[in-house]
Design an enzyme around this catalytic site. Sequence first.
Site, PDB file in Angstrom:
ATOM      1  N   GLY A   3      12.461   1.998  -7.627  1.00 36.90           N
ATOM      2  CA  GLY A   3      11.900   3.347  -7.634  1.00 36.90           C
ATOM      3  C   GLY A   3      12.188   4.071  -6.351  1.00 36.90           C
ATOM      4  CG  ASP A  22      -0.365   8.703  -1.615  1.00 36.79           C
ATOM      5  OD1 ASP A  22      -0.721   9.614  -2.400  1.00 36.79           O
ATOM      6  OD2 ASP A  22       0.825   8.402  -1.425  1.00 36.79           O
TER       7      ASP A  22
END
Length: 463
Positions: A19, A134
């Site tokens: 990713g 996050d």
Amino acid sequence: MESKPNILMERYELGRLLGQGTFGKVYYARSAVTNQSVAIKAIDKDKVMRTGQGDRIKREISVMKLARHPNIIQLFEVMATKSKIFFVIEYAKGGELFNKVAKGKLKEEVAHKYFKQLINAVDFCHSRGVYHRDIKPENILLDENGNLKVSDFGLSALVESKQQDIMLHTPCGTPAYVAPEVIKRKGYDGAKADIWSCGIVLFVLLAGYLPFHDSNLIEMYKKISKAELKCPSWFQPEVCKLLGDILDPNPDTRISIAKIKEHNWFKNVPNARNKKPQVENNTVSSSGTIVSDQNNENDGLEAEAKEDSVVPISINAFDIISLSSGFDLSRFFKDNVEKRETRFSSKLPASVIISKMEDIAKQLRMKIKKKAAGLLKLEGFSEGRKGVLSIDTEIFEVTPHFHLVEVKKSNGDTLEYQKILKEDIRPALQDIVWVWQSDQQLQSQLSDQQLQIHDQQQQQSQS
Ligand code: ATP
Ligand code: MG
């Protein structure tokens, strides 16, 4: 023609791209030493440098190296090249949790299990003063056993710099998981902001969609700030109440993790409520609800049990290599080649290392100026171009049979020192050295090039 595997820093065989994030790419890799599967997150150094967060990142890394939790992606080691920092982390084979939600909402007991594991992981880090900031789908992964693993814990310094311009560009897609006070850019409490994000995660798992959403970003911000929560009909009243307490727009009145853990819905496995007690695995609590104590790895209870026994890792050879660069990441941020000291690890006792250095001194006709605990100072007899050459050897004990040794010039001419180092000291030390740490750095330039080639090869094979 068979292509040669790409070996990063002589130790990791690089595989496919897993990713891409704001700061760099994540690759699958395998340790050439242990054959263990890992993920390698490659971050562009200059992107980190621009944020001016180098010191904080170093501090956070050292915290995360010592903390282990079954629901947190473990950081194995940090390496660096001229242009990149590599985080070697635990590989989550199951990919992103939200790939499951993409196929539809989860059953309540499954959502419950993941939420419990998430809260355990977050609680563990908060208790060590580390805030995630996050928490979002891309950072919630699953291992091969279907257990939740939170990633990027300990990298909140990176997140902070990203959040500074969240209103301007939202570089990373949706801010849907971000707490209202973060959006409003007030000074905020990292713990409370994390709790909010966990609430959004729980809602999405149970509903299959976001609680506050709009295709228009400004409208979405407004919805988050108002936090008017509408639970779908299939939510149990208990979980609705819990979500209301978590998704409280006021961080001061928002529920704490301790209170979440005391909440009825959190404590009780939802499905068990309608089931008859199973004699072996379930017990009826004093309140009459059925509590599962089936301690399988899937219900998050194991995570809790293990949590108490988490201790700083016992150090092994693998850790030493990583620690020696992790401790001193500053060397990688500056390119200070000239002053670079030579380091090696040795499996021999300190006394052997010292007597070896004394032999070398004799051979080089240098005198022993000082001999103290862990330090040996050698000095030349003749004045060189820049004074008398002196060489310091420092020995750090990791275990009685494992030492890190640093050899550096403390006075005199650099060229003269480098010549002696290369021609006399290094060859003479060869039989007591286990690993030369500085070779890792020499490897680094090579690895930068290798990574580029690897990316190109992957692109070619895809097209
Ligand atoms: P950000 O740049 O904001 O951190 P991100 O979390 O999406 O965004 P990365 O952490 O770089 O970016 O991760 C990119 C992707 O790589 C993730 O979305 C995830 O799918 C995959 N990934 C990250 N870490 C792992 C891992 N340990 N195991 C398996 N896949 C991973
Ligand atoms: Mg991530």
